[in-house]
Design a protein around this motif. Structure first.
Motif, PDB file in Angstrom:
ATOM      1  N   TRP A  68       0.860  -1.179   0.000  1.00 35.21           N
ATOM      2  CA  TRP A  68       0.000   0.000   0.000  1.00 35.21           C
ATOM      3  C   TRP A  68       0.898   1.230   0.000  1.00 35.21           C
ATOM      4  O   TRP A  68       1.830   1.339   0.784  1.00 35.21           O
ATOM      5  CB  TRP A  68      -0.902   0.036   1.222  1.00 35.21           C
ATOM      6  CG  TRP A  68      -1.467   1.405   1.499  1.00 35.21           C
ATOM      7  CD1 TRP A  68      -1.124   2.256   2.512  1.00 35.21           C
ATOM      8  CD2 TRP A  68      -2.466   2.094   0.732  1.00 35.21           C
ATOM      9  NE1 TRP A  68      -1.823   3.425   2.427  1.00 35.21           N
ATOM     10  CE2 TRP A  68      -2.664   3.361   1.340  1.00 35.21           C
ATOM     11  CE3 TRP A  68      -3.187   1.779  -0.419  1.00 35.21           C
ATOM     12  CZ2 TRP A  68      -3.569   4.295   0.840  1.00 35.21           C
ATOM     13  CZ3 TRP A  68      -4.079   2.711  -0.912  1.00 35.21           C
ATOM     14  CH2 TRP A  68      -4.277   3.946  -0.283  1.00 35.21           C
ATOM     15  N   GLU A  69       0.624   2.159  -0.922  1.00 41.22           N
ATOM     16  CA  GLU A  69       1.336   3.435  -0.955  1.00 41.22           C
ATOM     17  C   GLU A  69       0.307   4.553  -1.102  1.00 41.22           C
ATOM     18  O   GLU A  69      -0.542   4.504  -1.984  1.00 41.22           O
ATOM     19  CB  GLU A  69       2.337   3.499  -2.109  1.00 41.22           C
ATOM     20  CG  GLU A  69       3.517   2.564  -1.976  1.00 41.22           C
ATOM     21  CD  GLU A  69       4.498   2.959  -0.873  1.00 41.22           C
ATOM     22  OE1 GLU A  69       4.266   4.009  -0.213  1.00 41.22           O
ATOM     23  OE2 GLU A  69       5.482   2.228  -0.672  1.00 41.22           O
ATOM     24  N   GLU A  70       0.411   5.546  -0.240  1.00 39.13           N
ATOM     25  CA  GLU A  70      -0.581   6.624  -0.283  1.00 39.13           C
ATOM     26  C   GLU A  70      -0.114   7.856  -1.039  1.00 39.13           C
ATOM     27  O   GLU A  70      -0.930   8.675  -1.453  1.00 39.13           O
ATOM     28  CB  GLU A  70      -1.015   7.015   1.147  1.00 39.13           C
ATOM     29  CG  GLU A  70      -0.135   8.035   1.854  1.00 39.13           C
ATOM     30  CD  GLU A  70       1.159   7.454   2.396  1.00 39.13           C
ATOM     31  OE1 GLU A  70       1.847   8.175   3.138  1.00 39.13           O
ATOM     32  OE2 GLU A  70       1.494   6.288   2.093  1.00 39.13           O
ATOM     33  N   SER A  71       1.195   8.038  -1.240  1.00 39.58           N
ATOM     34  CA  SER A  71       1.636   9.287  -1.852  1.00 39.58           C
ATOM     35  C   SER A  71       2.817   9.143  -2.794  1.00 39.58           C
ATOM     36  O   SER A  71       3.321  10.147  -3.306  1.00 39.58           O
ATOM     37  CB  SER A  71       1.998  10.303  -0.757  1.00 39.58           C
ATOM     38  OG  SER A  71       3.009   9.777   0.090  1.00 39.58           O
ATOM     39  N   MET A 117      -2.553   1.777  -4.588  1.00 35.90           N
ATOM     40  CA  MET A 117      -2.050   3.136  -4.428  1.00 35.90           C
ATOM     41  C   MET A 117      -3.218   4.110  -4.381  1.00 35.90           C
ATOM     42  O   MET A 117      -4.209   3.939  -5.115  1.00 35.90           O
ATOM     43  CB  MET A 117      -1.100   3.510  -5.570  1.00 35.90           C
ATOM     44  CG  MET A 117       0.215   2.760  -5.544  1.00 35.90           C
ATOM     45  SD  MET A 117       1.385   3.325  -6.809  1.00 35.90           S
ATOM     46  CE  MET A 117       0.616   2.656  -8.285  1.00 35.90           C
ATOM     47  N   TRP A 118      -3.110   5.088  -3.528  1.00 41.16           N
ATOM     48  CA  TRP A 118      -4.080   6.173  -3.525  1.00 41.16           C
ATOM     49  C   TRP A 118      -3.827   7.030  -4.753  1.00 41.16           C
ATOM     50  O   TRP A 118      -2.699   7.109  -5.253  1.00 41.16           O
ATOM     51  CB  TRP A 118      -3.919   6.983  -2.248  1.00 41.16           C
ATOM     52  CG  TRP A 118      -5.098   7.842  -1.890  1.00 41.16           C
ATOM     53  CD1 TRP A 118      -6.388   7.675  -2.301  1.00 41.16           C
ATOM     54  CD2 TRP A 118      -5.081   8.994  -1.042  1.00 41.16           C
ATOM     55  NE1 TRP A 118      -7.196   8.644  -1.754  1.00 41.16           N
ATOM     56  CE2 TRP A 118      -6.415   9.470  -0.982  1.00 41.16           C
ATOM     57  CE3 TRP A 118      -4.088   9.652  -0.340  1.00 41.16           C
ATOM     58  CZ2 TRP A 118      -6.768  10.589  -0.239  1.00 41.16           C
ATOM     59  CZ3 TRP A 118      -4.435  10.760   0.419  1.00 41.16           C
ATOM     60  CH2 TRP A 118      -5.760  11.224   0.473  1.00 41.16           C
ATOM     61  N   PRO A 168      -6.565   6.807   4.284  1.00 43.94           N
ATOM     62  CA  PRO A 168      -5.514   6.269   3.400  1.00 43.94           C
ATOM     63  C   PRO A 168      -4.146   6.856   3.773  1.00 43.94           C
ATOM     64  O   PRO A 168      -3.742   7.891   3.273  1.00 43.94           O
ATOM     65  CB  PRO A 168      -5.955   6.727   2.008  1.00 43.94           C
ATOM     66  CG  PRO A 168      -7.361   7.204   2.158  1.00 43.94           C
ATOM     67  CD  PRO A 168      -7.463   7.704   3.555  1.00 43.94           C
ATOM     68  N   ALA A 169      -3.450   6.196   4.666  1.00 45.08           N
ATOM     69  CA  ALA A 169      -2.167   6.720   5.149  1.00 45.08           C
ATOM     70  C   ALA A 169      -1.196   5.581   5.407  1.00 45.08           C
ATOM     71  O   ALA A 169      -1.560   4.406   5.379  1.00 45.08           O
ATOM     72  CB  ALA A 169      -2.384   7.530   6.427  1.00 45.08           C
ATOM     73  N   ASN A 170       0.060   5.955   5.632  1.00 42.41           N
ATOM     74  CA  ASN A 170       1.091   5.024   6.092  1.00 42.41           C
ATOM     75  C   ASN A 170       1.358   3.858   5.137  1.00 42.41           C
ATOM     76  O   ASN A 170       0.757   2.791   5.230  1.00 42.41           O
ATOM     77  CB  ASN A 170       0.735   4.444   7.473  1.00 42.41           C
ATOM     78  CG  ASN A 170       0.584   5.531   8.521  1.00 42.41           C
ATOM     79  OD1 ASN A 170       1.171   6.595   8.408  1.00 42.41           O
ATOM     80  ND2 ASN A 170      -0.204   5.264   9.535  1.00 42.41           N
ATOM     81  N   GLY A 171       2.291   4.076   4.215  1.00 41.93           N
ATOM     82  CA  GLY A 171       2.670   3.024   3.281  1.00 41.93           C
ATOM     83  C   GLY A 171       3.317   1.838   3.977  1.00 41.93           C
ATOM     84  O   GLY A 171       4.013   1.989   4.976  1.00 41.93           O
ATOM     85  N   TRP A 212      -4.955  -3.664   4.604  1.00 40.97           N
ATOM     86  CA  TRP A 212      -4.831  -3.761   3.145  1.00 40.97           C
ATOM     87  C   TRP A 212      -6.159  -4.159   2.516  1.00 40.97           C
ATOM     88  O   TRP A 212      -6.590  -3.567   1.514  1.00 40.97           O
ATOM     89  CB  TRP A 212      -3.739  -4.762   2.778  1.00 40.97           C
ATOM     90  CG  TRP A 212      -3.287  -4.668   1.349  1.00 40.97           C
ATOM     91  CD1 TRP A 212      -2.258  -3.924   0.853  1.00 40.97           C
ATOM     92  CD2 TRP A 212      -3.871  -5.340   0.219  1.00 40.97           C
ATOM     93  NE1 TRP A 212      -2.165  -4.082  -0.509  1.00 40.97           N
ATOM     94  CE2 TRP A 212      -3.139  -4.938  -0.930  1.00 40.97           C
ATOM     95  CE3 TRP A 212      -4.928  -6.223   0.069  1.00 40.97           C
ATOM     96  CZ2 TRP A 212      -3.443  -5.408  -2.207  1.00 40.97           C
ATOM     97  CZ3 TRP A 212      -5.237  -6.690  -1.209  1.00 40.97           C
ATOM     98  CH2 TRP A 212      -4.498  -6.287  -2.317  1.00 40.97           C
ATOM     99  N   LEU A 241      -8.630  -1.262   2.527  1.00 42.06           N
ATOM    100  CA  LEU A 241      -8.330  -0.293   1.479  1.00 42.06           C
ATOM    101  C   LEU A 241      -8.698  -0.850   0.100  1.00 42.06           C
ATOM    102  O   LEU A 241      -9.183  -0.115  -0.770  1.00 42.06           O
ATOM    103  CB  LEU A 241      -6.851   0.085   1.526  1.00 42.06           C
ATOM    104  CG  LEU A 241      -6.421   0.920   2.734  1.00 42.06           C
ATOM    105  CD1 LEU A 241      -4.913   0.905   2.892  1.00 42.06           C
ATOM    106  CD2 LEU A 241      -6.934   2.350   2.600  1.00 42.06           C
TER     107      LEU A 241
END
Length: 283
Positions: free
Chosen positions: A117-120, A174-175, A220-223, A256, A259
């Motif tokens: 998971w990646e948010e940014s 991914m966001w 949606p935070a914290n990869g 996960w 999300l």
């Protein structure tokens, strides 16, 4: 891996060995201790040599079997102290990016499934070299202590060979913010988005995007990465966390999946990537 986490696990193993040697009824061999608690003999060796992380149940059994039940709270406190292992970025980067990349690459080589998971930021296994260079350089500027940026870029590129090995699958979410963050020049981001589009059809990659407009059940935070349901690697500004206790691995798996319920795939993901790509073109 040579980390604070491993050093703490080694220290716990040394303490367990000491308890076995100083058993009130006389020193126990590893085989004798294993017999008392109903384990395979190899487990005693793995725990004492830092090759396996003990569970609270293991520590209770060890304390009882060595005739020292009163030391269980001490052992449990040691375990709690490194289950949420924190590897300080500043301390780790004193030796450059290379050891950091090598440590994660070694764990990745042992894994067949990876949930990310990646948010940014674009997930590392999907990054182009130019995009990776800008990301790594920004971290180096913030944290200092590392000058081997080109080595880190090459290491990250080599890590992507994992995607082309039989039996490997990357499940990545991914966001939408990751597609639009201007961590690099627009031309670099455009090439990165083009690469994402090309990877949508790969058999080894399951790529989902959580749109800005999606209803989400958690922030949606914290990869983070989950490796084979056995290890979580999560990043914060000050440190990298390596978590291998079942409770935390399960928690991150639940995050996960939560999300994922808000993500879109296939043609819908393609449209969101293309929209971000079009917005890079000057009007």
């Amino acid at each position: 891996m040579s980390t604070d986490y491993q050093r703490a696990r080694d220290a716990l193993g040394a303490r367990l060995r000491e308890l076995r040697f100083l058993c009130p009824g006389g020193r126990l061999t590893g085989r004798e201790l294993a017999h008392r608690v109903g384990w395979a003999g190899s487990k005693v060796s793995k725990l004492e040599n830092g090759k396996q992380t003990a569970t609270p149940k293991d520590l209770r059994a060890w304390a009882d079997a060595t005739g020292r039940p009163e030391v269980y709270p001490e052992l449990a406190a040691r375990l709690a102290g490194f289950e949420s292992h924190i590897r300080s970025w500043r301390r780790a980067l004193a030796n450059g990016f290379k050891p950091l990349h090598e440590g994660l690459s070694a764990e990745l080589d042992r894994s067949s499934d990876l949930w990310v998971w990646e948010e940014s930021v674009i997930a590392g296994l999907l990054q182009t070299p130019e995009y990776a260079r800008h990301v790594i350089d920004r971290y180096a500027q913030l944290l200092g202590g590392a000058s081997d940026i080109e080595d880190a870029v090459r290491s990250r590129a080599r890590r992507q060979e994992w995607l082309y090995r039989p039996g490997r699958t990357l499940h990545v979410l991914m966001w939408e913010a990751a597609l639009r963050s201007r961590i690099c020049p627009p031309s670099v981001l455009a090439a990165q988005l083009d690469r994402l589009t090309g990877m949508l059809g790969m058999d080894t990659v399951e790529l989902g995007i959580v749109p800005f407009t999606a209803s989400v059940k958690i922030v949606p935070a914290n990869g983070f990465w989950i490796l084979d349901d056995r290890l979580v690697v999560a990043e914060d500004w000050h440190a990298e966390l390596w978590l291998d206790d079942a409770e935390n691995v399960s928690l991150y798996g639940k995050v996960w999946q939560t999300l994922r319920a808000s993500a879109v795939y296939g043609a819908d993901a393609h449209r969101i990537i293309n929209a971000a790509r079009r917005d890079l073109i000057p009007q």
